[in-house]
Design an enzyme around this catalytic site. Structure first.
Site, PDB file in Angstrom:
ATOM      1  N   GLU A  87       0.819  -1.217   0.000  1.00  0.00           N
ATOM      2  CA  GLU A  87       0.000   0.000   0.000  1.00  0.00           C
ATOM      3  C   GLU A  87       0.851   1.264   0.000  1.00  0.00           C
ATOM      4  OE1 GLU A  87      -2.906   0.615   3.126  1.00  0.00           O
ATOM      5  OE2 GLU A  87      -3.754   2.261   1.970  1.00  0.00           O
ATOM      6  N   ASP A 103      -0.364  -5.016   3.274  1.00  0.00           N
ATOM      7  CA  ASP A 103      -0.890  -3.824   3.942  1.00  0.00           C
ATOM      8  C   ASP A 103      -0.135  -3.725   5.267  1.00  0.00           C
ATOM      9  OD1 ASP A 103      -2.229  -1.696   4.990  1.00  0.00           O
ATOM     10  OD2 ASP A 103      -4.212  -2.406   4.399  1.00  0.00           O
ATOM     11  N   ILE A 105      -0.012  -1.544   7.716  1.00  0.00           N
ATOM     12  CA  ILE A 105      -0.935  -1.298   8.835  1.00  0.00           C
ATOM     13  C   ILE A 105      -2.321  -1.162   8.223  1.00  0.00           C
ATOM     14  CG2 ILE A 105      -1.660   0.232  10.709  1.00  0.00           C
ATOM     15  CD1 ILE A 105       1.191   1.091  11.114  1.00  0.00           C
ATOM     16  N   ASP A 106      -3.168  -2.138   8.450  1.00  0.00           N
ATOM     17  CA  ASP A 106      -4.573  -2.013   8.044  1.00  0.00           C
ATOM     18  C   ASP A 106      -5.326  -1.491   9.260  1.00  0.00           C
ATOM     19  OD1 ASP A 106      -6.844  -2.301   6.354  1.00  0.00           O
ATOM     20  OD2 ASP A 106      -7.413  -4.028   7.565  1.00  0.00           O
ATOM     21  N   THR A 108      -5.167   2.212   9.797  1.00  0.00           N
ATOM     22  CA  THR A 108      -4.262   3.300  10.198  1.00  0.00           C
ATOM     23  C   THR A 108      -4.962   4.384  11.018  1.00  0.00           C
ATOM     24  OG1 THR A 108      -2.792   2.926   8.341  1.00  0.00           O
ATOM     25  CG2 THR A 108      -2.721   5.105   9.289  1.00  0.00           C
ATOM     26  N   ASP A 230      -6.029  -4.939   1.174  1.00  0.00           N
ATOM     27  CA  ASP A 230      -7.030  -5.116   2.241  1.00  0.00           C
ATOM     28  C   ASP A 230      -7.603  -6.531   2.208  1.00  0.00           C
ATOM     29  OD1 ASP A 230      -7.082  -2.283   2.991  1.00  0.00           O
ATOM     30  OD2 ASP A 230      -8.198  -1.943   1.133  1.00  0.00           O
TER      31      ASP A 230
HETATM   32  C1  IPD Z   1      -8.770   0.867   5.484  1.00  0.00           C
HETATM   33  C2  IPD Z   1      -9.424  -0.004   6.526  1.00  0.00           C
HETATM   34  C3  IPD Z   1     -10.875   0.376   6.683  1.00  0.00           C
HETATM   35  C4  IPD Z   1     -11.626   0.277   5.375  1.00  0.00           C
HETATM   36  C5  IPD Z   1     -10.953   1.113   4.310  1.00  0.00           C
HETATM   37  C6  IPD Z   1      -9.479   0.699   4.176  1.00  0.00           C
HETATM   38  P1  IPD Z   1      -6.155   1.437   5.817  1.00  0.00           P
HETATM   39  O1  IPD Z   1      -7.403   0.496   5.313  1.00  0.00           O
HETATM   40  O2  IPD Z   1      -9.342  -1.363   6.160  1.00  0.00           O
HETATM   41  O3  IPD Z   1     -11.545  -0.468   7.597  1.00  0.00           O
HETATM   42  O4  IPD Z   1     -12.941   0.708   5.567  1.00  0.00           O
HETATM   43  O5  IPD Z   1     -11.606   0.893   3.084  1.00  0.00           O
HETATM   44  O6  IPD Z   1      -8.853   1.513   3.196  1.00  0.00           O
HETATM   45  O7  IPD Z   1      -6.214   2.687   5.002  1.00  0.00           O
HETATM   46  O8  IPD Z   1      -6.330   1.650   7.258  1.00  0.00           O
HETATM   47  O9  IPD Z   1      -5.001   0.563   5.440  1.00  0.00           O
HETATM   48 CA    CA Z   2      -6.062  -1.291   4.481  1.00  0.00          CA
HETATM   49 CA    CA Z   3      -2.776   0.516   5.297  1.00  0.00          CA
END
Ligand code: IPD
Ligand code: CA
Ligand code: CA
Length: 285
Positions: A87, A103, A105-106, A108, A230
């Site tokens: 990402e 990813d 950090i999912d 963030t 994701d």
């Molecule tokens: C997000 C998270 C969030 C989801 C967003 C993602 P990120 O990823 O997974 O729950 O609703 O669509 O983009 O930006 O924290 O890596």
């Molecule tokens: Ca994510």
């Molecule tokens: Ca992320």
């Protein structure tokens, strides 16, 4: 050892590996997810937003970048020819047919605010098919793993999705994208869905939402606009736990829609989402 310096296990004399065995890929993914998770956890105190990406609310921190670096450096050291897609910018097709979808950090926004719902997600594809996936949740110390065809586990224990058959009894997770037009469209289905299910959750980390479906902590999860990083690991973990994972109208799960559900509630939720316009991507019109 072969003439190229590679042993029958696929490990060369320099410590690199050419094996594409899913179990071996899982071992490396697990090691790197744990390293990245520990690093991000150690950087959490006092962390600040560094910049934004797709919208003013799509934040990036130094930890997102550092965690991706640890993972990509680890892959480069162990498996120099593999492809990567991360990402935070890692992008390389590679030459081996193996690609790592990362990813770092999912979740963030949760991470930035000190909320514990975030994770490191690493999926591994061989010739375009995801064969191994790891999601590591440092705050709960939960390690989610799956190998295609071998089931899914949380901290080594097998997990299964729920056996719910009624949408009215289903706890449904969702997420909202960072784009305001997409959010407006995502909001329009909520007045229809909320009275039709047990309740809704928006926890803020899509990879963990998919793992929650895998373990029956959610009966279903859907989101429009997810990116490959994701979906990659969590999608495999959910399907290996028995969940049905698709888009709408028979499409594969992808940016248009990810719907992961216990098989008993998939159709009812699918039809409701389609009926209320979730089959049209607001960014395409
Ligand atoms: C997000 C998270 C969030 C989801 C967003 C993602 P990120 O990823 O997974 O729950 O609703 O669509 O983009 O930006 O924290 O890596
Ligand atoms: Ca994510
Ligand atoms: Ca992320």
């Amino acid at each position: 050892m072969t003439a190229s310096g590679t042993s029958s296990s696929g490990t060369s004399s320099s410590g690199t590996s050419s094996s594409a065995a899913p179990a071996a890929l899982l071992v490396l993914a697990t090691d790197l997810a744990r390293q990245a998770g520990a690093l991000a956890l150690s950087m959490r105190e006092g962390i600040e937003q560094e910049s934004t990406k797709s919208s003013p609310t799509d934040v990036v921190t130094a930890a997102d970048r550092a965690a991706e670096r640890v993972i990509v450096d680890g892959i480069r050291a162990a498996r120099p020819g593999d492809g990567v897609l991360g990402e935070e910018g890692a992008s390389d097709e590679g030459t081996t047919g193996v690609r790592w979808v990362i990813d770092p950090i999912d979740g963030t926004v949760n991470y930035l605010y000190g909320l514990p719902q975030w994770a490191v997600s690493i999926g591994v594809e061989v010739r375009g098919v995801t064969v191994a996936g790891v999601v590591f949740d440092p705050a709960k110390d939960e390690l989610w793993q799956a190998v295609r065809g071998s089931g899914a586990t949380c901290n080594g224990r097998p997990v299964r999705c729920s056996s719910t058959t009624e949408l009215g009894q289903a706890l449904v997770g969702t997420g909202f994208g960072y784009d305001a037009r997409r959010r407006a469209a995502q909001a329009r289905v909520l007045p229809e869905l909320l009275p039709a299910c047990r309740d809704l959750r928006r926890m803020g980390a899509g990879a963990l939402d998919l793992c929650a479906v895998a373990a029956g902590r959610l009966d279903a999860y859907y989101e429009q606009g997810l990116s490959p990083w994701d979906l990659s690991a969590g999608g495999l973990i959910a399907t290996e736990a028995g969940a049905r994972l698709e888009g709408l109208g028979g499409a594969p799960a992808g940016p248009g829609m990810v719907l992961a559900a216990a098989p008993g509630v998939f159709e009812a939720l699918h039809d409701l989402l389609a009926r209320y316009g979730m089959d049209a991507d607001p960014l395409e019109s």
